[in-house]
Structure formats: C-alpha cells, structure tokens
Scaffold this motif. Structure first.
Motif, mmCIF file in Angstrom:
data_model
loop_
_atom_site.group_PDB
_atom_site.id
_atom_site.type_symbol
_atom_site.label_atom_id
_atom_site.label_comp_id
_atom_site.label_asym_id
_atom_site.label_seq_id
_atom_site.Cartn_x
_atom_site.Cartn_y
_atom_site.Cartn_z
ATOM 1 N N PRO A 40 -15.841 -1.670 15.244
ATOM 2 C CA PRO A 40 -16.619 -2.899 14.650
ATOM 3 C C PRO A 40 -17.224 -4.073 15.581
ATOM 4 C CG PRO A 40 -14.167 -3.163 13.874
ATOM 5 C CD PRO A 40 -14.035 -2.388 14.917
ATOM 6 N N ALA A 41 -16.742 -3.200 16.649
ATOM 7 C CA ALA A 41 -17.110 -4.717 17.854
ATOM 8 C C ALA A 41 -18.248 -3.418 18.321
ATOM 9 C CB ALA A 41 -16.236 -4.859 19.450
ATOM 10 N N VAL A 53 -20.758 -10.048 12.339
ATOM 11 C CA VAL A 53 -20.234 -9.042 13.037
ATOM 12 C C VAL A 53 -19.264 -9.108 14.113
ATOM 13 C CG1 VAL A 53 -22.438 -7.555 12.268
ATOM 14 C CG2 VAL A 53 -22.195 -9.154 14.346
ATOM 15 N N MET A 54 -18.740 -8.441 14.540
ATOM 16 C CA MET A 54 -18.053 -8.692 15.654
ATOM 17 C C MET A 54 -19.192 -7.665 16.844
ATOM 18 S SD MET A 54 -14.532 -6.844 14.665
ATOM 19 C CE MET A 54 -13.297 -7.014 16.288
ATOM 20 N N THR A 55 -18.292 -8.514 17.740
ATOM 21 C CA THR A 55 -19.418 -7.873 19.094
ATOM 22 C C THR A 55 -18.707 -7.637 20.851
ATOM 23 O OG1 THR A 55 -20.406 -9.968 20.365
ATOM 24 C CG2 THR A 55 -21.565 -9.113 17.970
ATOM 25 N N LEU A 56 -18.898 -6.544 21.529
ATOM 26 C CA LEU A 56 -18.344 -6.254 22.647
ATOM 27 C C LEU A 56 -17.587 -7.580 22.974
ATOM 28 C CD1 LEU A 56 -19.594 -3.077 23.669
ATOM 29 C CD2 LEU A 56 -17.096 -3.660 22.510
ATOM 30 N N PRO A 57 -19.071 -7.996 23.444
ATOM 31 C CA PRO A 57 -18.448 -9.695 24.590
ATOM 32 C C PRO A 57 -17.733 -11.106 23.918
ATOM 33 C CG PRO A 57 -20.629 -9.159 24.354
ATOM 34 C CD PRO A 57 -20.034 -8.269 23.770
ATOM 35 N N THR A 58 -17.325 -10.737 22.485
ATOM 36 C CA THR A 58 -17.604 -11.802 21.688
ATOM 37 C C THR A 58 -15.903 -12.030 20.945
ATOM 38 O OG1 THR A 58 -18.489 -11.301 19.429
ATOM 39 C CG2 THR A 58 -19.154 -13.144 20.935
ATOM 40 N N HIS A 59 -16.289 -9.940 21.330
ATOM 41 C CA HIS A 59 -14.277 -9.649 21.226
ATOM 42 C C HIS A 59 -14.054 -10.213 22.291
ATOM 43 C CE1 HIS A 59 -11.001 -7.536 19.445
ATOM 44 N NE2 HIS A 59 -11.239 -6.513 20.080
ATOM 45 N N LEU A 60 -14.394 -9.323 23.675
ATOM 46 C CA LEU A 60 -13.590 -9.670 24.630
ATOM 47 C C LEU A 60 -13.021 -11.331 25.765
ATOM 48 C CD1 LEU A 60 -12.657 -8.929 27.149
ATOM 49 C CD2 LEU A 60 -14.613 -8.878 28.480
ATOM 50 N N PHE A 61 -13.708 -12.125 24.985
ATOM 51 C CA PHE A 61 -13.563 -13.136 25.332
ATOM 52 C C PHE A 61 -12.357 -14.442 23.782
ATOM 53 C CE2 PHE A 61 -14.276 -17.430 23.697
ATOM 54 C CZ PHE A 61 -14.078 -18.536 24.385
ATOM 55 N N TYR A 62 -12.314 -13.226 22.568
ATOM 56 C CA TYR A 62 -11.240 -13.826 21.595
ATOM 57 C C TYR A 62 -10.677 -13.036 21.927
ATOM 58 C CZ TYR A 62 -7.732 -12.614 17.562
ATOM 59 O OH TYR A 62 -7.180 -12.587 16.845
ATOM 60 N N LEU A 63 -10.129 -11.951 22.714
ATOM 61 C CA LEU A 63 -8.523 -10.657 23.403
ATOM 62 C C LEU A 63 -8.032 -11.847 24.673
ATOM 63 C CD1 LEU A 63 -9.840 -7.614 23.163
ATOM 64 C CD2 LEU A 63 -8.159 -8.738 22.029
ATOM 65 N N VAL A 64 -9.310 -12.663 25.498
ATOM 66 C CA VAL A 64 -8.844 -13.162 26.376
ATOM 67 C C VAL A 64 -8.200 -14.393 26.528
ATOM 68 C CG1 VAL A 64 -9.076 -14.110 28.707
ATOM 69 C CG2 VAL A 64 -9.785 -11.784 27.565
ATOM 70 N N SER A 65 -8.998 -15.799 25.395
ATOM 71 C CA SER A 65 -9.233 -16.730 24.767
ATOM 72 C C SER A 65 -7.667 -17.022 24.275
ATOM 73 C CB SER A 65 -10.109 -17.294 25.033
ATOM 74 O OG SER A 65 -10.641 -16.920 23.156
ATOM 75 N N GLU A 66 -7.415 -16.279 23.168
ATOM 76 C CA GLU A 66 -6.271 -16.191 22.450
ATOM 77 C C GLU A 66 -5.344 -15.340 22.924
ATOM 78 O OE1 GLU A 66 -6.372 -18.343 20.018
ATOM 79 O OE2 GLU A 66 -8.705 -18.787 20.783
ATOM 80 N N ALA A 67 -4.826 -15.646 24.342
ATOM 81 C CA ALA A 67 -4.115 -14.466 24.913
ATOM 82 C C ALA A 67 -3.790 -13.190 24.190
ATOM 83 C CB ALA A 67 -2.881 -14.881 25.358
ATOM 84 N N VAL A 68 -4.580 -12.133 23.681
ATOM 85 C CA VAL A 68 -3.755 -11.599 21.589
ATOM 86 C C VAL A 68 -3.483 -10.261 23.284
ATOM 87 C CG1 VAL A 68 -4.097 -10.036 20.605
ATOM 88 C CG2 VAL A 68 -5.429 -12.288 20.891
ATOM 89 N N SER A 69 -3.741 -9.678 23.973
ATOM 90 C CA SER A 69 -3.940 -8.765 24.110
ATOM 91 C C SER A 69 -4.644 -8.180 25.777
ATOM 92 C CB SER A 69 -4.334 -7.126 23.011
ATOM 93 O OG SER A 69 -3.624 -6.033 24.075
ATOM 94 N N PHE A 70 -4.013 -8.204 26.933
ATOM 95 C CA PHE A 70 -4.771 -8.110 27.984
ATOM 96 C C PHE A 70 -4.715 -6.333 27.985
ATOM 97 C CE2 PHE A 70 -3.776 -11.863 30.531
ATOM 98 C CZ PHE A 70 -4.494 -12.903 30.027
#
Lengths: 303, 290
Positions: free
Chosen positions: B73-74, B240-257
C-alpha cells in the motif's frame, strides 16, 4: 477574415492558436508563481491569531512550551535554540568539507575524478531527508551510545552531523561554480611567477571566488534551518532548553512537524505553530532574497 | 607576490604548505566520493536481505503494524500522490516556461518571475506541508487525502520543473526559432514543431528530478495525505500510505528496523533509477547543445 482564410490555413492557426496559447500560458505562470504569495500571506494570517495571546518577546525569548497547561504556555525559545545548535554544528562540518571538495574538484582533480565526483554529489543531494534520518539512527545513534556512554544516542550532535551531510553537496557545488568562474589567465599569471599552487590559490583564486563561496555557505545555512525529518528523527524531541550538544532537543521544524497534526484548529496552540513556521519562513526567505539580489554583484567580482 | 620569495617553489616552507594543501584537498575529495558510496552501500546491503516477493506485494501485518507483511500500500500510495502532483504541476510549469521563453516581451518581467520561482524553490518542504494542511485539508475540507497530498507536492514541484524547462527552452538555438518565424508560421507552430522536440530531454530531466524529490519527501504528505495503515486501494479522497512516511513510522515508533531497511531499499532504488535517467537525459541534451 475571409481573405485570410483564402490565403493560408496556417494563417488561421496564427489567428486562433496563438492568442489561446498566450493566454493559457500566462495564466499558468501567474497561478503557479502566486503560490509563493499564498504561502507567505496564509502563514502570516494564521500566525496573527496569536496576537493578544502572548507578546512577541515572551513567544520568542522567555516562555516555555507547555501547550497543555491552563492557560497554555506557548514559547518557542527551546526550539530556535536547538535549531541554532544543529545549524552551527552542521556548518562547522559542512563548510570545510564542502569547500575542500570544491577546491579538489576545481583545482586538483584529474578529469576522471571530477567526472566521478559530480554524480556522487548529486546522489548525496538526492537522498531523501527521511532516509538520512534512518541512516543516522542505525549508525551515529548506536555509536554515540557506545562512545559517550549515553542511554540513548539521540542528541543535538547526532542531528547536526547528519544535517551536515545533507548540506555538504550544496556548499560544494556552489563553491565549485565560484572557483570555476575565476579565469585561467589569473591563475596562470600567478603560477608563472614561480610561486606554489597553494600560494596562487590562497592569494589569487580564493579572494576572487570568495563572494560566490560565501553565497553558497549562506544558502547552506538556510537549508540547514529548514531541514525537518533528518533532524527530527535524531534529536530526541525534547522541549527542555538544551544545555549541551549531547542533550536532546527539538528544532523549530521538528516542533511544527510533531504538533501540527494534533493541534485543534483555531486554538492558540494552532496559531503558535503557524507563528513558529512564520519565523522560519521569514528567516529563510530573507536569506534567499538577499543572496539572489546580491548574486550579480557577488559574481561580478569574480570576473 | 614574487617579491615574497619564501613562497617560491623551492622554499621548504612553501613546499610543506603545498603538500598539506594537496593532501587536505584529496582527503575532502575522497570524502565526497566515499560518503554517498558508503551511505547507499550500507543501506542497500542491509536492505536487500529483507526484500522478498511478499515484501513488495503484501500489505503490512502484525502488531505493532508493520512487523510482518509487506509495503504494497505504501508503494501504491506513493505512486498515487506523485501522479496527482505530476498531473497538476507538469502542465502548469511547462506552460509557464513556454510563456517566459517565447511570449514574454519585457526582460524585466521575465527576471521578476524567475526571481519569484527561485524564491519558491527555496521554501522548505515543511512550509508546503503547513500550507497544505491549513488551507487544503482544514479550510477547503479536502481532509487527509491523496488529493490534498498530491496538490501540496505539486506546489513544491512546480518551481523546479519551471526553472529546468525554461533553461531547456532557452538553450535551443536562437537562429532556429528566427528562421522558422521568418517563414511566416505562428509562434504556436514554432513552439510545437521546432522548440519542444529539441527541449524535451531537458524538460523531462527536470520533471524526473522534481518527481523523485517529491517521492522521497515525507513532511509535505505527513499532515496532508498519510496514515499509518490503509486497507483499500488508493483513491483520491481517502488517505494513503507512502514509502517515506511508512519509513518514518517504522523508525520513530521503533516497529521494525528490518522492515525499515527494506522500505529504504525500495525507496532508494526507485530514486537512484530516476536520477540516473535524468542524468543521462541531461548529458544527451548538453552534447546536442555543443
């Protein structure tokens, strides 16, 4: 009209298509360029909602940022101080590095090295801010934890160093341009006197290129204060006033990016975030307008 | 200068300074080469292991979201907002460039417009996001949507495409235009048949650069278009989801490096591909110009 049509079909297209294209393209230009004024006016208009809530002096210099207090306390001193720290660190690194790269490219590099270096710098300039932030998070932040014995490595220093990498290609390319603009004749005149290349560069080339290099550094400064995500991801987002470069902080851009989506529309906090954006905007536009206006004068010096 | 003999080539002090200078410049130059190679290499090497068919063809799953699954989706969302932005900015910017290069009669007007375009290009991405949020999302009631995000990115792209296209149109040989006009055809005909065919590599190069800049830019879409998760295929009026915001979410919420490496890999490969295309086009244009 009938005469014209009888003469030439092309003539007809001149009568109809040209005015149409003229009007449409002028309309497109005016619409597009007007977004600049739209941004300026809209941000200032929303920021003006803060007038009466807090004095400009308190907003900038004394109040803390506690938007949930009753009444809300809306000062941005911690933010511009963090921005100042981050920008200072990034320029301390990026100016010597960028100017060094430019000196290498313009004065020493063999043509092959130059041909490789320029696309490399373009790649560096093309990496998105969020990827820089991620890269800093998995490298610098981890190293800092080991080196400085910090519990978390996020800090103003980490943000400053990554922002330095983002502005280096800018400073390097503007400085290269400025050095390239110095005429080969001046350079050869120096060398023909039998002095070293370094002396020629220091006394003949650099003084002539200095205004252009200065412009590059100032534009790099403007970019560094506008940098958002790379800094936001590495600085730790703390609203305390930073005491040292190893403290956490929150840049002006980071403050707006973190809080705008959550601020209720029309509240003092909402207007305060626009006011913080306005501070940023006025600073960056003044710098750019100044450099663009001075560009002719700065560059003329070089010829 | 020559009266200062200690700087002559055979003086030891002069030679030492010269050697230090040369060494310093070579170090800076190699940093300019090593930094991008190291950063890109590090992210690509760590990212390629994460890549799998599932990663690019499945939606994110798991708790917290994004721990498992993929980023489809991103990718779709990034494409959607970029297409909206290009659809708006490209025609506007190219038409504006045509006006500046061909129709505008007063050099002063052209200079002022160029000046304004350069100011607009210097406005940081955050401010476009702030305007897009305040004006498009809140006041115009577009909501957090692909349309609002695309329009915000369009404003950001416009000056880049305009400046590049204007330069490309101006680089077309003056005499070509004059000989065509002398034959009595209309300006519109000259633009369509003589100028655009020669300027298009430059116009496309500027557009690709502006587009890749927009694809990678997270801040403007962060408040205007992006959400952490979408279930449906992208449509104009939904977030929508986008690639850069998804990356930001994954890092800032420490979901999955691990998944952050994968997302950064996909984003970087797209951008590097686009940038290389733009570079090749510009080279070709320059060669033709010479």
């Amino acid at each position: 009209m009938a005469q014209v049509m009888a003469q030439d079909v092309r003539q007809l297209s001149r009568m109809t298509l040209d005015p149409l294209m003229w009007t449409a393209s002028l309309a497109a230009l005016l619409l597009g360029v007007s977004t600049l004024f739209l941004i300026i006016i809209y941000v200032l208009y929303q920021a003006s909602g803060l007038i009466g809530e807090i004095s400009l002096g308190a907003f900038l210099f004394s109040e803390a940022w506690v938007p949930l207090a009753e009444p809300p306390r809306l000062g941005i001193m911690h933010a511009w101080m963090s921005t100042l720290y981050v920008t200072a660190i990034s320029l301390l690194v990026a100016v010597p590095l960028g100017v060094g790269i430019a000196l290498f490219t313009a004065e020493l590099a063999p043509p092959a090295a130059r041909a490789v270096l320029q696309p490399c710098l373009e790649v560096l300039a093309g990496i998105p801010s969020v990827v820089y932030g991620f890269f800093g998070f998995v490298t610098l932040v981890v190293w800092f934890e080991a080196w400085f014995d910090m519990t978390t490595g996020v800090s103003i220093l980490a943000a400053g160093l990554i922002v330095a990498i983002t502005v280096t290609p800018f400073i390097a390319s503007t400085a290269t341009e400025a050095l390239d603009a110095v005429s080969a004749g001046d350079r050869e005149a120096g060398l023909s006197l039998g002095v070293t290349r370094f002396y020629t560069i220091r006394r003949i080339v650099l003084p002539r290129a200095m205004p252009g290099i200065f412009a590059g550094v100032v534009l790099g400064f403007a970019r560094a204060i506008g940098e958002t995500l790379a800094a936001l991801m590495l600085i730790g987002n703390s609203v305390a006033i930073p005491g040292s470069v190893l403290d956490r902080g929150q840049t002006l851009t980071g403050l707006v990016a973190t809080e705008l989506g959550e601020a209720a529309v029309g509240t003092p906090k909402y207007h305060a975030l626009f006011a913080a954006s306005a501070v940023l905007m006025v600073l960056i536009l003044l710098i750019n307008v100044g450099i663009l206006l001075a560009k002719k004068r700065l560059l003329r010096h070089g010829f | 200068m020559a009266s200062n003999p200690q700087w002559r080539l055979h003086q030891p002090r002069a030679l030492l300074a010269e050697r230090l200078f040369v060494a310093g410049a070579w170090i800076a130059g190699s940093m300019g080469f090593l930094l991008p190679v190291a950063i890109i290499g590090y992210l690509l090497v760590n990212g390629i292991g994460v890549l799998s068919w599932e990663f690019i063809s499945a939606p994110p799953r798991g708790y917290p979201l994004g721990l498992h699954g993929g980023i489809l989706p991103a990718i779709q969302g990034s494409l959607a907002v970029t297409m909206v932005a290009l659809g708006v900015a490209f025609p506007l910017a190219v038409a504006s460039a045509i006006y500046l290069a061909e129709y505008a009669e007063h050099p002063r007007f052209v200079a002022i417009m160029q000046f304004l375009a350069e100011c607009l290009a210097a406005v940081p991405a955050l401010l476009f996001g702030v305007l897009g949020y305040g004006l498009l999302v809140v006041q115009f009631g577009l909501g957090i949507s692909a349309l609002a995000g695309g329009l915000t990115l369009a404003m950001m792209m416009y000056p880049v495409i305009l400046i590049g296209s204007h330069a490309a149109l101006q680089s077309v040989d003056r005499s070509l235009r004059e000989s065509a006009l002398a034959m009595g055809v209309s300006r519109a005909y000259v633009i369509r048949r003589a100028l655009l065919p020669r300027a298009w590599p430059g116009i496309i190069a500027a557009t690709v650069l502006a587009g890749s800049h927009a694809v990678g830019s997270a801040v403007p879409v962060l408040f205007t278009a992006a959400v952490v998760q979408t279930r449906s295929a992208p449509s104009l009026d939904s977030p929508v989801m986008t690639l850069p915001t998804h990356l930001f979410y994954l890092v800032s919420e420490a979901v999955s490096f691990e998944h952050a490496y994968g997302t950064a890999f996909v984003l970087l490969v797209c951008l590097l591909f686009a940038n290389t295309c733009a570079l090749v086009l510009r080279r070709r244009l320059r060669m033709r110009g010479e």
